[in-house]
Design a protein around this motif. Structure first.
Motif, PDB file in Angstrom:
ATOM      1  N   LEU A 163       1.076   0.319   5.947  1.00 48.33           N
ATOM      2  CA  LEU A 163       0.905  -0.707   6.976  1.00 48.33           C
ATOM      3  C   LEU A 163      -0.595  -0.928   7.142  1.00 48.33           C
ATOM      4  O   LEU A 163      -1.303  -0.079   7.686  1.00 48.33           O
ATOM      5  N   SER A 164      -1.115  -2.052   6.652  1.00 42.84           N
ATOM      6  CA  SER A 164      -2.572  -2.227   6.601  1.00 42.84           C
ATOM      7  C   SER A 164      -2.928  -3.695   6.413  1.00 42.84           C
ATOM      8  O   SER A 164      -2.100  -4.504   5.975  1.00 42.84           O
ATOM      9  N   ASP A 165      -4.184  -4.020   6.750  1.00 43.07           N
ATOM     10  CA  ASP A 165      -4.705  -5.344   6.412  1.00 43.07           C
ATOM     11  C   ASP A 165      -5.395  -5.333   5.055  1.00 43.07           C
ATOM     12  O   ASP A 165      -5.885  -6.362   4.587  1.00 43.07           O
ATOM     13  N   LEU A 206       5.900   1.877  -3.729  1.00 43.47           N
ATOM     14  CA  LEU A 206       4.961   1.565  -2.660  1.00 43.47           C
ATOM     15  C   LEU A 206       5.354   0.231  -2.037  1.00 43.47           C
ATOM     16  O   LEU A 206       5.470  -0.784  -2.735  1.00 43.47           O
ATOM     17  N   TYR A 207       5.573   0.257  -0.734  1.00 45.03           N
ATOM     18  CA  TYR A 207       5.840  -0.960   0.029  1.00 45.03           C
ATOM     19  C   TYR A 207       4.662  -1.193   0.961  1.00 45.03           C
ATOM     20  O   TYR A 207       4.283  -0.294   1.714  1.00 45.03           O
ATOM     21  N   ALA A 208       4.075  -2.370   0.892  1.00 44.03           N
ATOM     22  CA  ALA A 208       2.923  -2.694   1.727  1.00 44.03           C
ATOM     23  C   ALA A 208       3.307  -3.791   2.713  1.00 44.03           C
ATOM     24  O   ALA A 208       3.896  -4.805   2.323  1.00 44.03           O
ATOM     25  N   VAL A 209       2.991  -3.563   3.980  1.00 44.96           N
ATOM     26  CA  VAL A 209       3.207  -4.563   5.021  1.00 44.96           C
ATOM     27  C   VAL A 209       1.839  -4.988   5.531  1.00 44.96           C
ATOM     28  O   VAL A 209       1.104  -4.187   6.118  1.00 44.96           O
ATOM     29  N   GLY A 210       1.466  -6.225   5.271  1.00 45.03           N
ATOM     30  CA  GLY A 210       0.161  -6.720   5.671  1.00 45.03           C
ATOM     31  C   GLY A 210       0.154  -7.095   7.138  1.00 45.03           C
ATOM     32  O   GLY A 210       0.951  -7.935   7.582  1.00 45.03           O
ATOM     33  N   LEU A 246      -5.270  -7.422  -2.945  1.00 43.31           N
ATOM     34  CA  LEU A 246      -5.313  -5.967  -3.085  1.00 43.31           C
ATOM     35  C   LEU A 246      -3.940  -5.346  -2.854  1.00 43.31           C
ATOM     36  O   LEU A 246      -3.485  -4.513  -3.634  1.00 43.31           O
ATOM     37  N   LEU A 247      -3.272  -5.751  -1.782  1.00 48.52           N
ATOM     38  CA  LEU A 247      -1.979  -5.156  -1.454  1.00 48.52           C
ATOM     39  C   LEU A 247      -0.931  -5.495  -2.513  1.00 48.52           C
ATOM     40  O   LEU A 247      -0.097  -4.657  -2.866  1.00 48.52           O
ATOM     41  N   ASN A 248      -0.967  -6.715  -3.029  1.00 48.52           N
ATOM     42  CA  ASN A 248      -0.048  -7.081  -4.108  1.00 48.52           C
ATOM     43  C   ASN A 248      -0.334  -6.275  -5.368  1.00 48.52           C
ATOM     44  O   ASN A 248       0.584  -5.858  -6.081  1.00 48.52           O
ATOM     45  N   SER A 249      -1.608  -6.046  -5.649  1.00 45.42           N
ATOM     46  CA  SER A 249      -1.975  -5.266  -6.831  1.00 45.42           C
ATOM     47  C   SER A 249      -1.524  -3.814  -6.697  1.00 45.42           C
ATOM     48  O   SER A 249      -1.079  -3.189  -7.659  1.00 45.42           O
ATOM     49  N   PHE A 306       5.477  -6.355  -1.399  1.00 46.54           N
ATOM     50  CA  PHE A 306       4.506  -6.663  -0.356  1.00 46.54           C
ATOM     51  C   PHE A 306       5.118  -7.650   0.620  1.00 46.54           C
ATOM     52  O   PHE A 306       5.746  -8.630   0.223  1.00 46.54           O
ATOM     53  N   PHE A 307       4.939  -7.390   1.929  1.00 51.91           N
ATOM     54  CA  PHE A 307       5.420  -8.286   2.977  1.00 51.91           C
ATOM     55  C   PHE A 307       4.240  -8.674   3.859  1.00 51.91           C
ATOM     56  O   PHE A 307       3.471  -7.814   4.280  1.00 51.91           O
TER      57      PHE A 307
END
Length: 204
Positions: A58-60, A86-90, A103-106, A115-116
């Motif tokens: 969970l990050s920007d 890895l699941y990233a929530v922007g 970055l999060l998509n990469s 990525f969400f």
């Protein structure tokens, strides 16, 4: 299985609040050591066994500690080698372009995760991302994902098709109200019989 409607905050809120209150400015307090956080997650996953292993970030995407020469992408080969999804929530200001999407998509690329972007839509939409992560992570099929506004004291019903070929079913709910306004949840068969914690084969 039927899971009793409850919030994950019930058991996690008190210890999390205590750790936040006890935090001191050690150089990371006002910064984002995202690489260090991912490394710690990978270290903890190394001691786990089983099919399902995942990290939710969970990050920007604004990694800034340490500075020059360091990047969370340095750990991308380790994420691919574990393997760990890895699941990233922007997260950031709603409607603002404060999230490092690239970055999060990469980071999630090739890990089996996704990525969400939680900076679009409403706060209620962000809650659904965790349900989508759970569904994808556990390799489940989503039968229905209704949304509704339920007034105090009101009820809302949704039909779900359950067949003899469905061996296990999980129901979950999420709401965008304070804890005191949490929702109740119950299952009703077509013949009107209610499924309760005492129903054989049900786990709450």
């Amino acid at each position: 299985n039927v899971v009793r409607a409850r919030s994950l905050f019930d058991s996690a809120l008190a210890p999390a609040t205590a750790q936040i209150d006890a935090a001191t400015d050690d150089g990371y307090y006002h910064s984002t050591p995202m690489k260090a956080g991912l490394q710690e997650s990978l270290n903890q996953l190394s001691s786990l066994t089983g099919q399902f292993r995942a990290i939710i970030l969970l990050s920007d995407g604004a990694h800034n500690v340490p500075g020059a020469g360091e990047s969370p992408m340095d750990l991308h080969p380790d994420l691919l080698a574990k393997p760990a999804r890895l699941y990233a929530v922007g997260v950031g200001s709603l409607g603002a372009s404060s999230v490092d999407h690239a970055l999060l998509n990469s980071l999630v690329s090739g890990t089996g995760g996704a990525f969400f972007d939680a900076t679009t839509g409403s706060p209620a939409d962000a809650i659904t991302y965790y349900a989508k992560i759970f569904t994808d992570f556990m390799e489940l099929a989503t039968a229905v994902e209704p949304e509704a506004t339920v007034a105090a004291g009101g009820k809302n019903a949704h039909k779900v098709l359950v067949t003899e070929y469905d061996h296990r079913i999980t129901f979950s709910i999420a709401w965008n109200t304070p804890q005191a306004g949490r929702l109740g949840f119950e299952l009703v068969r077509p013949d009107g019989q209610r499924i309760t914690p005492r129903t054989p084969g049900v786990r709450f």
